[in-house]
Write a protein that holds these residues in place. Structure first.
Motif, PDB file in Angstrom:
ATOM      1  N   GLN A  24      25.517  -4.081 -35.967  1.00 23.48           N
ATOM      2  CA  GLN A  24      26.908  -4.433 -36.231  1.00 23.48           C
ATOM      3  C   GLN A  24      27.816  -3.217 -36.073  1.00 23.48           C
ATOM      4  OE1 GLN A  24      27.585  -6.210 -40.036  1.00 23.48           O
ATOM      5  NE2 GLN A  24      29.760  -6.547 -39.685  1.00 23.48           N
ATOM      6  N   GLY A  25      27.373  -2.065 -36.637  1.00 18.36           N
ATOM      7  CA  GLY A  25      28.164  -0.850 -36.486  1.00 18.36           C
ATOM      8  C   GLY A  25      28.234  -0.389 -35.045  1.00 18.36           C
ATOM      9  N   LYS A  26      27.104  -0.516 -34.320  1.00 13.40           N
ATOM     10  CA  LYS A  26      27.094  -0.136 -32.910  1.00 13.40           C
ATOM     11  C   LYS A  26      28.024  -1.033 -32.098  1.00 13.40           C
ATOM     12  CE  LYS A  26      22.311   1.580 -33.026  1.00 13.40           C
ATOM     13  NZ  LYS A  26      20.934   1.378 -32.527  1.00 13.40           N
ATOM     14  N   SER A  27      28.013  -2.319 -32.408  1.00 10.13           N
ATOM     15  CA  SER A  27      28.870  -3.255 -31.681  1.00 10.13           C
ATOM     16  C   SER A  27      30.349  -2.943 -31.929  1.00 10.13           C
ATOM     17  CB  SER A  27      28.559  -4.690 -32.103  1.00 10.13           C
ATOM     18  OG  SER A  27      27.227  -5.020 -31.794  1.00 10.13           O
ATOM     19  N   ALA A  28      30.681  -2.623 -33.183  1.00 11.69           N
ATOM     20  CA  ALA A  28      32.073  -2.299 -33.500  1.00 11.69           C
ATOM     21  C   ALA A  28      32.514  -1.037 -32.761  1.00 11.69           C
ATOM     22  CB  ALA A  28      32.226  -2.113 -35.007  1.00 11.69           C
TER      23      ALA A  28
ATOM     24  N   GLN B 177      35.463   1.506 -28.123  1.00 19.63           N
ATOM     25  CA  GLN B 177      35.462   2.280 -26.887  1.00 19.63           C
ATOM     26  C   GLN B 177      35.968   1.456 -25.711  1.00 19.63           C
ATOM     27  OE1 GLN B 177      31.381   3.539 -26.682  1.00 19.63           O
ATOM     28  NE2 GLN B 177      31.704   5.339 -27.979  1.00 19.63           N
ATOM     29  N   LEU B 178      35.545   0.197 -25.652  1.00 18.38           N
ATOM     30  CA  LEU B 178      36.020  -0.679 -24.577  1.00 18.38           C
ATOM     31  C   LEU B 178      37.524  -0.909 -24.669  1.00 18.38           C
ATOM     32  CD1 LEU B 178      33.161  -3.343 -24.463  1.00 18.38           C
ATOM     33  CD2 LEU B 178      33.666  -1.604 -22.747  1.00 18.38           C
ATOM     34  N   GLN B 179      38.034  -1.019 -25.899  1.00 21.18           N
ATOM     35  CA  GLN B 179      39.469  -1.221 -26.074  1.00 21.18           C
ATOM     36  C   GLN B 179      40.257  -0.019 -25.569  1.00 21.18           C
ATOM     37  OE1 GLN B 179      40.869  -4.168 -27.270  1.00 21.18           O
ATOM     38  NE2 GLN B 179      42.690  -3.180 -26.442  1.00 21.18           N
ATOM     39  N   VAL B 180      39.730   1.189 -25.826  1.00 22.61           N
ATOM     40  CA  VAL B 180      40.381   2.400 -25.324  1.00 22.61           C
ATOM     41  C   VAL B 180      40.378   2.408 -23.802  1.00 22.61           C
ATOM     42  CG1 VAL B 180      40.220   4.920 -25.218  1.00 22.61           C
ATOM     43  CG2 VAL B 180      39.854   3.742 -27.385  1.00 22.61           C
ATOM     44  N   GLU B 181      39.228   2.025 -23.197  1.00 28.62           N
ATOM     45  CA  GLU B 181      39.155   1.978 -21.739  1.00 28.62           C
ATOM     46  C   GLU B 181      40.133   0.962 -21.159  1.00 28.62           C
ATOM     47  OE1 GLU B 181      35.202   1.357 -20.388  1.00 28.62           O
ATOM     48  OE2 GLU B 181      34.352   3.020 -21.537  1.00 28.62           O
TER      49      GLU B 181
END
Length: 249
Positions: A142-146, A151-155
């Motif tokens: 769950q923490g890894k997914s968040a 990171q994807l949102q920043v990209e």
């Protein structure tokens, strides 16, 4: 979803997809499925009540399969989610069963271990239930997914900024080229309608939102067939018509 997921030395949670038409039967029978898989038998003290609870020599002296039951943990069934076709349930079962080894004379016979998860999944598949065996619960996921989502949102934000700058830079050139195409279309359709030599005037109207029909009506009234026929009665050269092409930037 507040679903309790177990993956310990003795217990494991399975996820089962059940067709909507079979949900009622599944929920009613789940705790009896695989009722022949697990041996819950133990020492029999009925012939010696005084020895109840005393040390017992397990092995050949104990019939583990004298009492059998299902590997499903009572009260462990939980509904996870559903869609238009099926319902996903979580159910916790015993991982395995070990039967202790024993001596036959001076020779020791090793104990055996049964994989209850695989056997129980086979029984579920025989009843047309889909077991999601490939899913492995990882509490840290769950923490890894968040973190991955962040990171994807920043990209995405960086790519959107670059794309916006690119569009602003090239919009002017694209718009000019598009306008040239529209003008060429006006010229070609006018020549096809009026013929040669070229003798017409192209006019650009800027129309407010929702007023396109009013503009077309005004042009029909000014240049339509009725007026054209009236003018044509006096002088053929006074006949008017129009070509209307919509510019929609």
């Amino acid at each position: 979803r507040n679903v309790s997921v177990k993956d310990t030395e003795y217990l494991r949670t399975l996820f089962v997809a059940v067709p909507r038409s079979a949900v009622e039967n599944f929920t009613a029978d789940v705790y009896t499925l695989g009722s022949e898989l697990v041996g819950y038998g133990g020492p029999d003290w009925s012939g010696n009540p005084a020895g109840l609870g005393s040390a017992e020599n397990f092995g050949q002296g104990v019939d583990r399969h004298g009492k059998k039951g299902s590997p499903v943990v009572p009260g462990s069934l939980e509904k996870v989610t559903e869609d238009s076709e099926s319902v996903l349930f979580a159910v916790t079962v015993l991982k395995g069963m070990y039967e202790a080894g024993y001596y036959e004379g001076d020779e020791f016979v090793p104990g055996t271990k049964t994989d209850l998860v695989g056997d129980f999944a086979r029984i579920l598949r025989e009843k047309r239930y889909s077991v999601r065996e490939s899913f492995v619960y990882d509490p840290s996921q769950q923490g890894k997914s968040a973190l991955a989502l962040e990171q994807l949102q920043v990209e995405v934000d960086n790519m959107r900024s670059g794309l916006t700058r690119w569009c602003k830079t090239h919009y002017g050139e694209a718009f000019v080229a598009w306008m040239h195409v529209k003008v060429i279309r006006v010229f070609v359709e006018s020549v096809l309608r009026y013929g040669l030599p070229v003798d017409f005037t192209a006019v650009l109207y800027k129309v407010g939102s929702g007023k396109e029909a009013k503009l077309v009506g005004a042009l029909d009234k000014a240049f339509g067939d009725d007026k054209g026929k009236e003018d044509d009665a006096d002088d053929d050269e006074e006949y008017h018509d129009f070509v209307l092409i919509k510019f929609d930037p």
